[in-house]
Structure formats: C-alpha cells, structure tokens
Scaffold this active site. Structure first.
Site, PDB file in Angstrom:
ATOM      1  N   LYS A 154       0.845  -1.201   0.000  1.00 54.90           N
ATOM      2  CA  LYS A 154       0.000   0.000   0.000  1.00 54.90           C
ATOM      3  C   LYS A 154       0.877   1.247   0.000  1.00 54.90           C
ATOM      4  O   LYS A 154       0.696   2.152  -0.801  1.00 54.90           O
ATOM      5  CB  LYS A 154      -0.916  -0.033   1.228  1.00 54.90           C
ATOM      6  CG  LYS A 154      -1.803   1.177   1.349  1.00 54.90           C
ATOM      7  CD  LYS A 154      -2.796   1.031   2.493  1.00 54.90           C
ATOM      8  CE  LYS A 154      -3.480   2.358   2.743  1.00 54.90           C
ATOM      9  NZ  LYS A 154      -4.449   2.313   3.839  1.00 54.90           N
ATOM     10  N   GLU A 158      10.412  -4.697   4.624  1.00 53.34           N
ATOM     11  CA  GLU A 158      10.457  -6.105   4.222  1.00 53.34           C
ATOM     12  C   GLU A 158      10.187  -6.246   2.729  1.00 53.34           C
ATOM     13  O   GLU A 158      10.895  -6.948   2.003  1.00 53.34           O
ATOM     14  CB  GLU A 158       9.387  -6.924   4.986  1.00 53.34           C
ATOM     15  CG  GLU A 158       9.649  -7.116   6.455  1.00 53.34           C
ATOM     16  CD  GLU A 158       9.121  -5.985   7.320  1.00 53.34           C
ATOM     17  OE1 GLU A 158       8.884  -4.869   6.790  1.00 53.34           O
ATOM     18  OE2 GLU A 158       8.959  -6.189   8.526  1.00 53.34           O
ATOM     19  N   GLY A 180      -4.888  -1.907   4.882  1.00 54.65           N
ATOM     20  CA  GLY A 180      -4.126  -3.062   4.389  1.00 54.65           C
ATOM     21  C   GLY A 180      -4.849  -4.379   4.655  1.00 54.65           C
ATOM     22  O   GLY A 180      -4.959  -5.237   3.780  1.00 54.65           O
ATOM     23  N   ARG A 181      -5.366  -4.550   5.867  1.00 58.66           N
ATOM     24  CA  ARG A 181      -5.992  -5.826   6.228  1.00 58.66           C
ATOM     25  C   ARG A 181      -7.389  -5.975   5.641  1.00 58.66           C
ATOM     26  O   ARG A 181      -8.060  -6.984   5.878  1.00 58.66           O
ATOM     27  CB  ARG A 181      -6.008  -5.976   7.753  1.00 58.66           C
ATOM     28  CG  ARG A 181      -6.639  -4.809   8.493  1.00 58.66           C
ATOM     29  CD  ARG A 181      -6.256  -4.833   9.965  1.00 58.66           C
ATOM     30  NE  ARG A 181      -6.764  -3.673  10.712  1.00 58.66           N
ATOM     31  CZ  ARG A 181      -6.140  -2.527  10.824  1.00 58.66           C
ATOM     32  NH1 ARG A 181      -4.986  -2.330  10.201  1.00 58.66           N
ATOM     33  NH2 ARG A 181      -6.656  -1.536  11.539  1.00 58.66           N
ATOM     34  N   GLU A 188      -5.125  -6.536  14.619  1.00 57.87           N
ATOM     35  CA  GLU A 188      -4.587  -5.220  14.254  1.00 57.87           C
ATOM     36  C   GLU A 188      -5.723  -4.191  14.330  1.00 57.87           C
ATOM     37  O   GLU A 188      -5.501  -3.019  14.610  1.00 57.87           O
ATOM     38  CB  GLU A 188      -3.955  -5.261  12.853  1.00 57.87           C
ATOM     39  CG  GLU A 188      -2.943  -4.148  12.626  1.00 57.87           C
ATOM     40  CD  GLU A 188      -2.154  -4.301  11.330  1.00 57.87           C
ATOM     41  OE1 GLU A 188      -2.737  -4.063  10.257  1.00 57.87           O
ATOM     42  OE2 GLU A 188      -0.957  -4.627  11.375  1.00 57.87           O
ATOM     43  N   HIS A 203      -6.466 -33.055  17.661  1.00 55.80           N
ATOM     44  CA  HIS A 203      -5.401 -33.897  18.227  1.00 55.80           C
ATOM     45  C   HIS A 203      -4.268 -33.054  18.800  1.00 55.80           C
ATOM     46  O   HIS A 203      -3.163 -33.559  19.007  1.00 55.80           O
ATOM     47  CB  HIS A 203      -4.880 -34.851  17.156  1.00 55.80           C
ATOM     48  CG  HIS A 203      -5.922 -35.853  16.752  1.00 55.80           C
ATOM     49  ND1 HIS A 203      -6.079 -37.067  17.384  1.00 55.80           N
ATOM     50  CD2 HIS A 203      -6.902 -35.787  15.820  1.00 55.80           C
ATOM     51  CE1 HIS A 203      -7.086 -37.717  16.839  1.00 55.80           C
ATOM     52  NE2 HIS A 203      -7.614 -36.961  15.892  1.00 55.80           N
ATOM     53  N   LYS A 257       9.060  -0.898  14.177  1.00 55.64           N
ATOM     54  CA  LYS A 257       9.651  -0.606  12.859  1.00 55.64           C
ATOM     55  C   LYS A 257      10.724   0.466  13.008  1.00 55.64           C
ATOM     56  O   LYS A 257      11.818   0.366  12.459  1.00 55.64           O
ATOM     57  CB  LYS A 257       8.578  -0.036  11.915  1.00 55.64           C
ATOM     58  CG  LYS A 257       7.580  -1.026  11.390  1.00 55.64           C
ATOM     59  CD  LYS A 257       6.699  -0.301  10.363  1.00 55.64           C
ATOM     60  CE  LYS A 257       5.458  -1.068  10.008  1.00 55.64           C
ATOM     61  NZ  LYS A 257       4.518  -0.304   9.196  1.00 55.64           N
TER      62      LYS A 257
HETATM   63  O1  F6P Z   1       2.962  -2.879   9.780  1.00 56.99           O
HETATM   64  C1  F6P Z   1       1.611  -3.097   9.618  1.00 56.99           C
HETATM   65  C2  F6P Z   1       1.160  -2.755   8.238  1.00 56.99           C
HETATM   66  O2  F6P Z   1       1.080  -1.394   8.087  1.00 56.99           O
HETATM   67  C3  F6P Z   1      -0.150  -3.437   7.926  1.00 56.99           C
HETATM   68  O3  F6P Z   1      -1.233  -2.737   8.378  1.00 56.99           O
HETATM   69  C4  F6P Z   1      -0.077  -3.575   6.456  1.00 56.99           C
HETATM   70  O4  F6P Z   1      -1.006  -4.505   5.987  1.00 56.99           O
HETATM   71  C5  F6P Z   1       1.353  -4.025   6.303  1.00 56.99           C
HETATM   72  O5  F6P Z   1       2.056  -3.261   7.257  1.00 56.99           O
HETATM   73  C6  F6P Z   1       1.963  -3.841   4.948  1.00 56.99           C
HETATM   74  O6  F6P Z   1       1.948  -2.508   4.537  1.00 56.99           O
HETATM   75  P1  F6P Z   1       2.154  -2.097   3.049  1.00 56.99           P
HETATM   76  O7  F6P Z   1       1.058  -2.716   2.236  1.00 56.99           O
HETATM   77  O8  F6P Z   1       2.107  -0.602   3.028  1.00 56.99           O
HETATM   78  O9  F6P Z   1       3.492  -2.616   2.593  1.00 56.99           O
END
Ligand code: F6P
Length: 557
Positions: free
Chosen positions: A208, A214, A280-281, A366, A397, A521
């Site tokens: 987003k 990452e 995002g979620r 979240e 199980h 972060k």
């Molecule tokens: O760190 C949490 C977050 O902001 C989530 O809410 C989001 O889904 C994820 O990181 C990834 O963010 P992006 O889509 O901006 O890379």
C-alpha cells in the site's frame, strides 16, 4: 466528531451485568426445555447457515445484546462507514473497503470523487492484465509464457492473497501457480525463488505504502535474482536497456504510491492503484488481490467480490436481531467483557482454509488491539481478544483438550461445507462425512459435555471419573455453506470484517488504524547500524539489547 458512547454506562450494559450475575449456563437444560432453540438461534446470511444456539445466551440475553448495539449507535456507525465518513479518525480517512465490491454503477461520492467508478476502472485494468498472463499473451522477456507469479508483500499485502489463493486452489488455472514472499528472513526469498526459472516468473510487488522495509528489500532481492539468472543463462545481454526491459516484463506493482513504484524502476503502466481509504488488512478485494486474479481468473474473482457484497448488504440492511455479523460481534463482546474470555478459536473444517485463522489474526487483532478510544480517551473495557486456530481435525489432536476441559472459556467458531472439494471414499465410507461428523461431534461435546454419572455408566473406575467428566457449556458458533466457492469465501471474509467492526464500535475504538506496529519498525531502523557493528550506535542501547547484539556479533561466522 461525536464522542464514543461509554458502553458501560448504557442501560443495556447494566442489564447484561445483571443477567450475567444470575446466569447459570445450562445448554443441556435449555435445549431440553425448548425444542425450537436450534431453529430460533439459526440465521442465514447470503449462502451462510449460522447456528448460534450453542452459545451461553437466553432470548433475554440476546435481546439485551441487541439493545447494547442500539445504545452504542451501531446502526449509525454502519451507515457512516458505508457512506464514506472519516471514521478512521487518527488518520482522517474514510473506511470504504465495502466500495471495493460495490457493483458497477453504484452511486457513492466521497470527498468529491466517484469511488465506485474508480474501483471498476482499476479492476478492469487488473482483469486485462490477468487475462493476458493467463492466455500467454503477456510473456517474459525471452517470449516464454509465465508459469509462476510471486507476490511480494507483507501483512495485508500478503495474508489475504495467500489465504484466498490457498482456499481457492481448485479454481486455479492449470500451469499457473502463485507463491508468496513476505518475511524479511532471507530464507523466505530463497525458498520461494531458488527452484524457479526466471524466464517464466513474474513478480507482483504489493505494498500500500511502497515504503515497507520487508517488501522493498524482498523486491530488490527478487530483482537481483531475476537479472542475475537471466544474465548468467545468456537470456539477456546485461546492458542497461536489456535489464530495464526484463524488469518491465517480469515486475508489476500494486500500491497507492505510484510515484514510489516508478522510483523503484517499475513502469507505472504496469502498476495497479488503490486508495488510502482501503486498510491493508481490508485489501484482498482490491488490486492487492492481483496474484489471485491471475491464478483464478477474472470471472471467479468477480464471484469472490459478489460474495463480499452479499454479506455487506446483509450487514447494512438486516435488523440487528437477525444480523449475523452484528450478533456474532455482540456474542464476542459478551464473552470478552462479561466472562473474561481472552481468546477466540476459529476452526475451519476445510483443509483449503488452513491460512484463514492467520488471516483473521491480522484482521481482528490489528483492528481491535487498542487501548484508547477514537477520541483519545482510555478504553473502559477489555478490547480485542486473541484469535487463533487450525483446521479440524488437526486441532482436535493438538489443543482441543484445553477447550474441552481447561480452566479457560474459549468461544470457538466451527466452519464447514456440505460439499467437499475432493469427494474421496475409504472403501464404502465417504471421508467427507467422517470429517463433518467430527465437526458436529465436537460442537456437541463442547455444549453438552458428559456428566460423572454418564462416565460411571461406562464402567469407569471411580478414581478416574473426574478426569473423564466434560463440563459442557463451552460456547460455539457453527457456520456452514454449500461449498467453499469464491463467493462463499468472500462472504466469510466480509462476515469477519463486520464482526470486527461491531466489536470495535461497542468499545468505541478506531478499528482502522494500526499505530501499535510503528515503534518496532522505527527501532529496527535505528538498531540496524548497531547490529552491523557501529560501536556508537551500540553504546546507545540498553544492556539487554547490547548483550543480544553482542551474542550475534560473536557467533556470526
Ligand atoms: O505494519 C503493519 C502494516 O502497516 C499493515 O497494516 C499492512 O497490511 C502491512 O504493514 C503492509 O503494509 P504495506 O502494504 O504498506 O506494505
């Protein structure tokens, strides 16, 4: 902005407190006394058949929960969400994931913009792209057909696509598979690429913000892997133009930040946008689902969106007393705030839903893991519960022992389907029937338990009787559908989105921000030089952090 209602000051809360104090849960007795209980507590929402009868509620409690929803203004909040009011107050944003699945032509203007028209324009672009990949018209730089799409993203830019891809594997086009890289552990990028052919691999960088450490790191690793592979096999010459062409044919992006996409080297022509009003979620049904569209095709994705929309309509238009997401959300509040339940299990009786609990962890935790309300004041109750789960029967199980006989109350959702994806037989036995028998048996055992007399009647030695007693009165929701289709998956996701919203509304919190992820972060960025050996940066750390980094530096070969 109107201040959130303090739920504990409402008449309904007082009534619920009283009802809880006087409650002697007795699911056995309640079912025996009322042969209509199952019918009375079973509801339908779109294709879902939802049996709430095995909950620790009487009709009076259900009524008081509905009153609580009314008194905290749930109906008004639902309307505010659907019409694009800025209910995400800490980010001053509308919350419009429901617009992502609104049918073409739906009128919805927000902040001067026709959002549904925008949504369908992007959707069409994604569909056109996916069709080209699926038909072989879009090829890699050497003209070979794409065989693997690799989504690079994390959190909402990963969990939704991977969960839905796994859930809808039977709908995947032969010869096309998807993989998902999310973790910054270099193992993830290695494992997902090492056996692929760069000539037939297409990366979809999904972020987003296009600023997530990452994802950008993994995207750069993927770019190096691609260009290195193509160059070493002689597929490209390695000059600037050939590298650019390779990136253009093997990388597309999904983001709200198209300028950053261009800066990364991906042609904005090959980028699919979305908007800041999609959390995002809540984004699997936006262009973030591009890997899914490529895998299952535009028609199936359209069914997926239609499923979401059917649940949206149910949530928006159904009176609260029959409104499935609202009632389940209220039951969650009932267990969380009145019984002190801390966790909630989600138990899909469907192997294809094996990533659904992980997906729900981000959606619910979240969203509702908050300690202040949307006006900045402290919350007045416990908020978000811990969601967790595994597919049945594996969970049976492993951890069901604790749900059946442990000291904690763990409400659980059981999800199952009448039709299996693969109807296999073991001799004469239909294995899906064995599977579903387990679903039904578990919810029955949890609700009704087994008394000491029943245990004795089986001839159990007296000293072992207590260990074999099941108290029962352990609440479950049973959610069934004809089959796990794209539409039903959309319905299930939207169901949980709206359950989450209902709970957040009662608690008066902003379920759409996520400030709690920021500090870690920020500190990771700050710590990176220390980990890399910068003595000054290390000296600024606390003694534990220094010792951990010291251990790392000593042992790193
Ligand atoms: O760190 C949490 C977050 O902001 C989530 O809410 C989001 O889904 C994820 O990181 C990834 O963010 P992006 O889509 O901006 O890379």
């Amino acid at each position: 902005m109107t201040a959130p209602v303090d739920p504990t000051t409402t008449a309904a809360w007082a009534k619920l407190t009283q009802l809880h104090e006087n409650l002697e849960p007795d699911l056995r007795g309640w079912f025996a006394a009322d042969p209509e209980r199952a019918t009375a507590f079973t509801l339908r929402a779109a294709d879902l058949f939802v049996d709430l009868s095995k909950n620790l509620v009487t009709p009076e409690i259900k009524q008081a929960l509905v009153e609580l929803a009314e008194q905290v203004g749930l109906t008004e909040r639902i309307e505010q969400m659907f019409t694009g009011e800025h209910i995400n107050v800490t980010e001053d944003r509308a919350v419009l994931h429901t617009a992502l699945r609104a049918p073409k032509g739906t009128e919805l203007e927000v902040d001067g913009q026709d959002v549904v028209a925008d949504v369908h324009e992007v959707l069409q672009k994604v569909y056109d792209f996916a069709t080209k990949v699926r038909s072989g018209e879009w090829t890699g730089v050497t003209g070979k057909r794409i065989e693997t799409v690799v989504n690079i993203g994390i959190g909402g830019s990963d969990l939704g696509p991977v969960m839905a891809y796994e859930a809808l594997l039977p709908y995947r086009q032969d010869g096309l598979t998807a993989r998902f890289i999310s973790n910054i552990d270099p193992t993830d990028a290695y494992l997902k690429t090492h056996d692929l052919d760069p000539e037939t691999t297409l990366f979809i960088v999904s972020s987003k913000t296009f600023g997530t450490l990452e994802t950008l790191t993994n995207a750069r690793l993927a770019r190096s892997w691609l260009l290195g592979g193509l160059q070493s096999s002689g597929a490209i010459s390695g000059d600037d133009d050939s590298r650019k062409e390779a990136v253009a044919k093997h990388f597309v992006a999904v983001s709200t930040a198209l300028d950053k996409v261009a800066a990364f080297g991906i042609d904005p022509e090959n980028a699919f946008g979305f908007w800041d009003w999609v959390g995002g979620r809540y984004s699997v049904d936006s262009a973030i689902g591009t890997s899914l569209v490529v895998a299952i095709g535009p028609e199936n994705f359209a069914d997926f969106l239609a499923g979401f929309h059917a649940m949206d309509e149910h949530f928006r238009r159904t009176p609260l007393a029959e409104n499935v997401p609202a009632l389940i959300g209220l039951l969650n509040v009932w267990y969380n705030n009145f019984f002190g339940a801390e966790t909630h299990a989600v138990l899909p009786y469907s192997q294809y839903l094996h990533r659904f609990p992980a997906y729900l962890q981000q959606l619910t935790m979240e969203s509702n893991g908050k300690g202040v309300r949307y006006d900045g004041s402290p919350v007045v109750t416990q908020t978000g519960e811990v969601f967790w789960g595994e597919p049945g029967t594996n969970g049976q199980h492993a951890f069901y022992q604790l749900i059946h006989q442990g000291t904690r109350l763990i409400p659980a959702d059981f999800i199952g389907f009448a039709n299996p994806a693969h109807p296999l037989k073991d001799g004469d036995a239909d294995v899906h029937e064995l599977f579903l028998a387990n679903f039904f048996a578990q919810t029955r055992a949890l609700a009704f338990g087994k008394t000491a007399d029943e245990v004795r009647a089986e001839g159990t030695a007296e000293e072992i009787v207590p260990a074999r007693v099941f108290t029962g009165n352990r609440p479950t929701n049973s959610i069934m559908a004809p089959a796990l289709t794209p539409s039903v998956l959309g319905q299930l996701i939207a169901l949980y989105e709206h359950i989450t919203f209902t709970e957040g509304t009662v608690w008066g919190i902003d379920s759409f921000d996520q400030w709690g992820v920021e500090l870690g972060k920020q500190l990771a960025q700050e710590l990176t030089p220390a980990v890399g050996g910068d003595a000054d940066a290390l000296a600024k750390q606390d003694s534990s952090t220094q010792s951990l980094i010291g251990y790392y530096r000593e042992h790193r070969s």
